[in-house]
Design a protein around this motif. Structure first.
Motif, PDB file in Angstrom:
ATOM      1  N   VAL A   1       0.776  -1.063  -0.045  1.00 50.59           N
ATOM      2  CA  VAL A   1      -0.036   0.038  -0.158  1.00 50.59           C
ATOM      3  C   VAL A   1       0.758   1.275  -0.043  1.00 50.59           C
ATOM      4  O   VAL A   1       0.616   2.331  -0.588  1.00 50.59           O
ATOM      5  N   GLY A   2       1.980   1.269   0.941  1.00 50.55           N
ATOM      6  CA  GLY A   2       2.838   2.317   0.748  1.00 50.55           C
ATOM      7  C   GLY A   2       3.641   2.628  -0.499  1.00 50.55           C
ATOM      8  O   GLY A   2       3.614   4.001  -0.980  1.00 50.55           O
ATOM      9  N   VAL A   3       4.128   1.526  -1.138  1.00 47.73           N
ATOM     10  CA  VAL A   3       4.744   1.770  -2.339  1.00 47.73           C
ATOM     11  C   VAL A   3       3.601   2.258  -3.413  1.00 47.73           C
ATOM     12  O   VAL A   3       3.892   3.070  -4.375  1.00 47.73           O
ATOM     13  N   MET A   4       2.356   1.615  -3.524  1.00 51.31           N
ATOM     14  CA  MET A   4       1.371   2.325  -4.344  1.00 51.31           C
ATOM     15  C   MET A   4       1.002   3.727  -4.273  1.00 51.31           C
ATOM     16  O   MET A   4       0.972   4.256  -5.394  1.00 51.31           O
ATOM     17  N   ALA A   5       1.099   4.221  -2.864  1.00 51.79           N
ATOM     18  CA  ALA A   5       0.830   5.403  -2.475  1.00 51.79           C
ATOM     19  C   ALA A   5       2.007   6.306  -3.073  1.00 51.79           C
ATOM     20  O   ALA A   5       1.672   7.421  -3.695  1.00 51.79           O
ATOM     21  N   LEU A   6       3.064   5.890  -2.743  1.00 49.92           N
ATOM     22  CA  LEU A   6       4.006   6.862  -3.385  1.00 49.92           C
ATOM     23  C   LEU A   6       4.362   6.746  -4.836  1.00 49.92           C
ATOM     24  O   LEU A   6       4.454   7.815  -5.471  1.00 49.92           O
ATOM     25  N   THR A   7       3.935   5.657  -5.559  1.00 46.42           N
ATOM     26  CA  THR A   7       4.163   5.691  -6.982  1.00 46.42           C
ATOM     27  C   THR A   7       2.765   6.700  -7.476  1.00 46.42           C
ATOM     28  O   THR A   7       3.308   7.185  -8.341  1.00 46.42           O
ATOM     29  N   SER A   8       2.034   6.574  -6.874  1.00 47.72           N
ATOM     30  CA  SER A   8       0.635   7.338  -7.356  1.00 47.72           C
ATOM     31  C   SER A   8       1.098   8.867  -7.137  1.00 47.72           C
ATOM     32  O   SER A   8       0.888   9.804  -8.161  1.00 47.72           O
ATOM     33  N   PHE A   9       1.637   9.244  -6.137  1.00 46.46           N
ATOM     34  CA  PHE A   9       2.001  10.446  -5.963  1.00 46.46           C
ATOM     35  C   PHE A   9       3.107  10.958  -6.968  1.00 46.46           C
ATOM     36  O   PHE A   9       2.839  12.008  -7.395  1.00 46.46           O
ATOM     37  N   VAL A  10       4.012  10.183  -7.175  1.00 44.94           N
ATOM     38  CA  VAL A  10       5.016  10.464  -8.246  1.00 44.94           C
ATOM     39  C   VAL A  10       4.146  10.600  -9.595  1.00 44.94           C
ATOM     40  O   VAL A  10       4.803  11.265 -10.255  1.00 44.94           O
ATOM     41  N   LEU A  11       3.530   9.679  -9.995  1.00 49.88           N
ATOM     42  CA  LEU A  11       2.914   9.811 -11.438  1.00 49.88           C
ATOM     43  C   LEU A  11       2.053  11.112 -11.413  1.00 49.88           C
ATOM     44  O   LEU A  11       2.027  11.827 -12.545  1.00 49.88           O
ATOM     45  N   VAL A  12       1.451  11.458 -10.543  1.00 44.76           N
ATOM     46  CA  VAL A  12       0.263  12.620 -10.458  1.00 44.76           C
ATOM     47  C   VAL A  12       1.333  13.979 -10.588  1.00 44.76           C
ATOM     48  O   VAL A  12       1.136  14.951 -11.292  1.00 44.76           O
ATOM     49  N   LEU A  13       2.478  13.809  -9.789  1.00 41.18           N
ATOM     50  CA  LEU A  13       3.343  15.156  -9.684  1.00 41.18           C
ATOM     51  C   LEU A  13       4.015  14.994 -11.109  1.00 41.18           C
ATOM     52  O   LEU A  13       4.075  16.382 -11.642  1.00 41.18           O
ATOM     53  N   ALA A  14       4.225  14.013 -11.824  1.00 43.49           N
ATOM     54  CA  ALA A  14       4.974  14.155 -13.173  1.00 43.49           C
ATOM     55  C   ALA A  14       3.957  14.399 -13.938  1.00 43.49           C
ATOM     56  O   ALA A  14       4.446  14.999 -15.252  1.00 43.49           O
ATOM     57  N   GLU A  15       2.620  14.414 -14.030  1.00 44.19           N
ATOM     58  CA  GLU A  15       1.676  14.875 -14.903  1.00 44.19           C
ATOM     59  C   GLU A  15       1.138  16.098 -14.546  1.00 44.19           C
ATOM     60  O   GLU A  15       1.106  17.016 -15.728  1.00 44.19           O
ATOM     61  N   PHE A  16       1.176  16.609 -13.632  1.00 48.11           N
ATOM     62  CA  PHE A  16       0.786  17.920 -13.261  1.00 48.11           C
ATOM     63  C   PHE A  16       1.902  19.214 -13.177  1.00 48.11           C
ATOM     64  O   PHE A  16       1.611  20.399 -13.542  1.00 48.11           O
ATOM     65  N   LEU A  17       3.081  18.845 -12.973  1.00 48.34           N
ATOM     66  CA  LEU A  17       4.137  19.543 -13.057  1.00 48.34           C
ATOM     67  C   LEU A  17       4.386  20.336 -14.459  1.00 48.34           C
ATOM     68  O   LEU A  17       4.663  21.465 -14.454  1.00 48.34           O
ATOM     69  N   PRO A  18       4.486  19.279 -15.522  1.00 45.65           N
ATOM     70  CA  PRO A  18       5.003  19.756 -16.715  1.00 45.65           C
ATOM     71  C   PRO A  18       4.156  20.969 -17.540  1.00 45.65           C
ATOM     72  O   PRO A  18       4.681  21.817 -18.091  1.00 45.65           O
ATOM     73  N   PRO A  19       2.546  20.710 -17.409  1.00 45.71           N
ATOM     74  CA  PRO A  19       2.063  21.656 -17.892  1.00 45.71           C
ATOM     75  C   PRO A  19       2.204  23.245 -17.328  1.00 45.71           C
ATOM     76  O   PRO A  19       2.107  24.011 -18.160  1.00 45.71           O
ATOM     77  N   GLY A  20       2.622  23.393 -16.437  1.00 51.48           N
ATOM     78  CA  GLY A  20       2.970  24.721 -15.900  1.00 51.48           C
ATOM     79  C   GLY A  20       4.288  25.182 -16.274  1.00 51.48           C
ATOM     80  O   GLY A  20       4.655  26.438 -16.060  1.00 51.48           O
ATOM     81  N   LEU A  21       5.058  24.336 -16.614  1.00 51.14           N
ATOM     82  CA  LEU A  21       6.553  24.507 -17.416  1.00 51.14           C
ATOM     83  C   LEU A  21       6.488  24.704 -18.778  1.00 51.14           C
ATOM     84  O   LEU A  21       7.550  24.523 -19.422  1.00 51.14           O
ATOM     85  N   LEU A  22       5.216  24.371 -19.530  1.00 49.77           N
ATOM     86  CA  LEU A  22       5.312  24.204 -21.194  1.00 49.77           C
ATOM     87  C   LEU A  22       6.124  25.370 -21.518  1.00 49.77           C
ATOM     88  O   LEU A  22       7.077  25.195 -22.547  1.00 49.77           O
ATOM     89  N   THR A  23       5.599  26.778 -21.349  1.00 52.78           N
ATOM     90  CA  THR A  23       6.284  27.708 -22.021  1.00 52.78           C
ATOM     91  C   THR A  23       7.918  27.628 -21.696  1.00 52.78           C
ATOM     92  O   THR A  23       8.600  27.922 -22.995  1.00 52.78           O
ATOM     93  N   PRO A  24       8.259  27.639 -20.427  1.00 52.98           N
ATOM     94  CA  PRO A  24       9.939  27.664 -20.421  1.00 52.98           C
ATOM     95  C   PRO A  24      10.456  26.531 -21.015  1.00 52.98           C
ATOM     96  O   PRO A  24      11.774  26.512 -21.635  1.00 52.98           O
ATOM     97  N   MET A  25       9.939  25.240 -21.086  1.00 52.24           N
ATOM     98  CA  MET A  25      10.323  24.289 -21.602  1.00 52.24           C
ATOM     99  C   MET A  25      10.455  24.294 -23.153  1.00 52.24           C
ATOM    100  O   MET A  25      11.625  24.134 -23.823  1.00 52.24           O
ATOM    101  N   ALA A  26       9.432  24.785 -23.894  1.00 55.64           N
ATOM    102  CA  ALA A  26       9.554  25.140 -25.126  1.00 55.64           C
ATOM    103  C   ALA A  26      10.626  26.013 -25.609  1.00 55.64           C
ATOM    104  O   ALA A  26      11.174  25.803 -26.542  1.00 55.64           O
ATOM    105  N   THR A  27      10.596  27.070 -24.820  1.00 51.32           N
ATOM    106  CA  THR A  27      11.709  28.052 -25.288  1.00 51.32           C
ATOM    107  C   THR A  27      12.902  27.482 -25.039  1.00 51.32           C
ATOM    108  O   THR A  27      13.779  27.665 -25.895  1.00 51.32           O
ATOM    109  N   THR A  28      13.334  26.728 -24.106  1.00 52.17           N
ATOM    110  CA  THR A  28      14.455  26.278 -23.789  1.00 52.17           C
ATOM    111  C   THR A  28      15.106  25.103 -24.612  1.00 52.17           C
ATOM    112  O   THR A  28      16.084  25.300 -25.258  1.00 52.17           O
ATOM    113  N   LEU A  29      14.005  24.313 -25.350  1.00 53.30           N
ATOM    114  CA  LEU A  29      14.424  23.389 -26.333  1.00 53.30           C
ATOM    115  C   LEU A  29      14.334  23.789 -27.659  1.00 53.30           C
ATOM    116  O   LEU A  29      14.503  23.188 -28.675  1.00 53.30           O
TER     117      LEU A  29
END
Length: 86
Positions: free
Chosen positions: A21-49
């Motif tokens: 249960v602990g591993v699944m909770a941690l994995t879920s947290f990381v996946l949600v973080l990985a999905e919500f973090l990039p949309p806020g950084l799309l403009t800087p990511m696009a500019t840098t790349l």
């Protein structure tokens, strides 16, 4: 006269279940973080790349697709100890 005493057995699977249960909770947290973090950084990511914001958005969508298909695949692959190779 018969002895009706019972022996206490260890409930080891409960400990294992909470670890899972602990591993699944941690994995879920990381996946949600990985999905919500990039949309806020799309403009800087696009500019840098040096790409458009749309292309950066497609890259984020590709990682979301992999994240959504991985649990099904890992569940299918981990059924039983003699599961067929995935």
């Amino acid at each position: 006269m018969t002895d009706t005493s019972t022996t206490s057995t260890s409930t080891r699977p409960d400990r294992t279940a909470w670890g899972a249960v602990g591993v699944m909770a941690l994995t879920s947290f990381v996946l949600v973080l990985a999905e919500f973090l990039p949309p806020g950084l799309l403009t800087p990511m696009a500019t840098t790349l040096g790409i458009t914001e749309g292309q950066a958005g497609q890259a984020v969508s590709a990682t979301a697709f992999v994240g959504s298909s991985s649990p099904r695949r890992s569940a299918r692959c981990s059924r039983g100890s003699t599961a067929a190779p995935c």
